[in-house]
Design a protein around this motif. Structure first.
Motif, PDB file in Angstrom:
ATOM      1  N   GLY A   1      26.635  48.019   1.887  1.00  0.00           N
ATOM      2  CA  GLY A   1      27.746  48.869   2.295  1.00  0.00           C
ATOM      3  C   GLY A   1      27.278  50.204   2.840  1.00  0.00           C
TER       4      GLY A   1
ATOM      5  N   LEU B   1      32.564  44.687   0.305  1.00  0.00           N
ATOM      6  CA  LEU B   1      33.957  44.890   0.716  1.00  0.00           C
ATOM      7  C   LEU B   1      34.703  45.876  -0.182  1.00  0.00           C
ATOM      8  CD1 LEU B   1      34.925  41.206   1.586  1.00  0.00           C
ATOM      9  CD2 LEU B   1      34.437  43.062   3.184  1.00  0.00           C
ATOM     10  N   GLY B   2      34.030  46.338  -1.243  1.00  0.00           N
ATOM     11  CA  GLY B   2      34.635  47.346  -2.106  1.00  0.00           C
ATOM     12  C   GLY B   2      35.460  46.810  -3.249  1.00  0.00           C
ATOM     13  N   VAL B   3      35.399  45.490  -3.510  1.00  0.00           N
ATOM     14  CA  VAL B   3      36.168  44.912  -4.616  1.00  0.00           C
ATOM     15  C   VAL B   3      35.252  44.331  -5.688  1.00  0.00           C
ATOM     16  CG1 VAL B   3      38.195  44.417  -3.206  1.00  0.00           C
ATOM     17  CG2 VAL B   3      36.387  42.701  -3.401  1.00  0.00           C
TER      18      VAL B   3
ATOM     19  N   GLN C   1      31.421  48.657  -9.080  1.00  0.00           N
ATOM     20  CA  GLN C   1      31.780  50.013  -8.695  1.00  0.00           C
ATOM     21  C   GLN C   1      30.643  50.981  -9.033  1.00  0.00           C
ATOM     22  OE1 GLN C   1      35.361  49.694 -11.206  1.00  0.00           O
ATOM     23  NE2 GLN C   1      36.544  50.275  -9.402  1.00  0.00           N
TER      24      GLN C   1
ATOM     25  N   THR D   1      31.026  43.158  -3.358  1.00  0.00           N
ATOM     26  CA  THR D   1      30.665  44.565  -3.542  1.00  0.00           C
ATOM     27  C   THR D   1      30.667  45.304  -2.209  1.00  0.00           C
ATOM     28  OG1 THR D   1      29.292  43.956  -5.446  1.00  0.00           O
ATOM     29  CG2 THR D   1      28.920  46.126  -4.489  1.00  0.00           C
TER      30      THR D   1
ATOM     31  N   SER E   1      26.707  52.090   7.530  1.00  0.00           N
ATOM     32  CA  SER E   1      27.070  53.412   8.071  1.00  0.00           C
ATOM     33  C   SER E   1      25.874  54.165   8.642  1.00  0.00           C
ATOM     34  CB  SER E   1      27.723  54.264   6.968  1.00  0.00           C
ATOM     35  OG  SER E   1      28.875  53.628   6.451  1.00  0.00           O
TER      36      SER E   1
ATOM     37  N   ASN F   1      41.008  43.273  -6.499  1.00  0.00           N
ATOM     38  CA  ASN F   1      41.569  44.560  -6.077  1.00  0.00           C
ATOM     39  C   ASN F   1      42.653  45.046  -7.028  1.00  0.00           C
ATOM     40  OD1 ASN F   1      41.385  46.645  -4.113  1.00  0.00           O
ATOM     41  ND2 ASN F   1      43.340  45.993  -3.255  1.00  0.00           N
TER      42      ASN F   1
ATOM     43  N   SER G   1      26.126  46.843  -2.769  1.00  0.00           N
ATOM     44  CA  SER G   1      26.436  48.248  -2.507  1.00  0.00           C
ATOM     45  C   SER G   1      25.450  48.843  -1.505  1.00  0.00           C
ATOM     46  CB  SER G   1      26.419  49.043  -3.816  1.00  0.00           C
ATOM     47  OG  SER G   1      25.127  49.023  -4.409  1.00  0.00           O
TER      48      SER G   1
END
Length: 297
Positions: free
Chosen positions: A254, A238-240, A243, A236, A258, A152, A251
């Motif tokens: 992730g 968890l967003g860390v 990208q 990936t 949703s 992060n 990704s």
């Protein structure tokens, strides 16, 4: 001169009696049907990561919003994602970062842990103390949380940065396994014989200690590669990790969380990750059984 030759002969016989040749090891592995199947699956994933166009000619970034979240259609077996991109192409292209991170981090970790474990186990004085204390410090870090905090703080996270951080934080466990095995190997007859006739420590480590001490670490590394595949996906997710615009299975997870009303967005990357992870674990078990005579059935 004749006495020296006798020592070398005894050393050679002891070494050969304790290990399998590469050809014998390969034969032992290929006799296991589960190993053959999993090896074929892993090679398929490697080909998928190296040359994705063998599996699909569709551009994963070509999207039609009118097809957003639609199910499978002729020519589109996995359906479409939320932007209307072909999901089969996205899953195929998502294999590259997962395979690359897990394989490079696994092999690199094996080399780092193997080298440091050799040095710590063969030189039990100051060298062992320094390496072991550094390992203790890294062991004290809280695993996944430490990776999240470190990653992060990195603004531009490429595949190679993720690999480097995983290697730096992940070698202590393998080092300890290698170190404990070297402790048992360093006092065997063929090693003592080599020392008595003045063979250099580098040659002893390279020719005699490492080949006889690497089996547990090799099996552990092969098993661990499967875990690294899941680790890359988790980071990936968890967003860390990787990208955008990078495409990866993590990704895709992730995005899928949703849109729970579209289960195929979760199903396909999950299936690919599970298959590859289990394949590596079975290969690791097979290698361990082949290298350790006590585990042969």
């Amino acid at each position: 001169m004749s006495e020296t030759q006798q020592v070398f002969g005894a050393e050679s016989q002891d070494l050969e009696g304790g290990t399998l040749s590469n050809r014998e090891l390969l034969r032992a592995l290929l006799r296991k049907p589960q190993f053959d199947i999993c090896l074929l699956l892993v090679l398929t994933f490697f080909l998928m990561a190296a040359v994705p166009k063998v599996f699909t000619r569709t551009d994963p970034r070509f999207c039609e919003l009118g097809k957003s979240q639609q199910g499978h259609q002729p020519g589109h077996p996995f359906g479409f994602d939320i932007q209307g991109c072909d999901y089969f192409a996205n899953v195929i292209y998502g294999a590259r970062p997962s395979v690359l991170v897990s394989l490079v981090a696994g092999v690199g970790g094996f080399l780092v842990a193997g080298l440091l474990g050799l040095l710590a186990g063969y030189f039990p004085g100051k060298v062992d103390t320094v390496i072991s204390r550094v390992a203790d410090v890294l062991f004290a870090l809280p695993g996944l949380i430490a990776l999240i905090v470190i990653l992060n703080s990195v603004p531009n996270r490429s595949i190679w940065i993720i690999v480097a951080i995983i290697m730096v934080t992940g070698w202590p466990q393998g080092m300890r396994v290698m170190r404990s095995t070297v402790f048992s190997v360093r006092n065997r007859e063929y090693v003592l014989a080599a020392r008595s006739i003045g063979v250099s420590p580098v040659r002893i480590l390279r020719k005699h200690v490492f080949p006889n001490a690497m089996a547990p670490l090799l099996a552990m590394t092969t098993l661990g590669i499967g875990g690294l595949i899941g680790l890359e996906a988790v980071l990936t997710f968890l967003g860390v990790g990787l990208q955008p615009p990078s495409i990866s299975w993590g990704s895709q997870f992730g995005v899928a969380t949703s849109y729970r009303e579209t289960p195929h967005l979760f199903l396909w990357p999950a299936l690919f990750i599970s298959t590859m992870t289990i394949s590596f674990m079975i290969i690791g078990d097979s290698i361990r059984d082949a290298l350790d005579p006590k585990l042969l059935r």
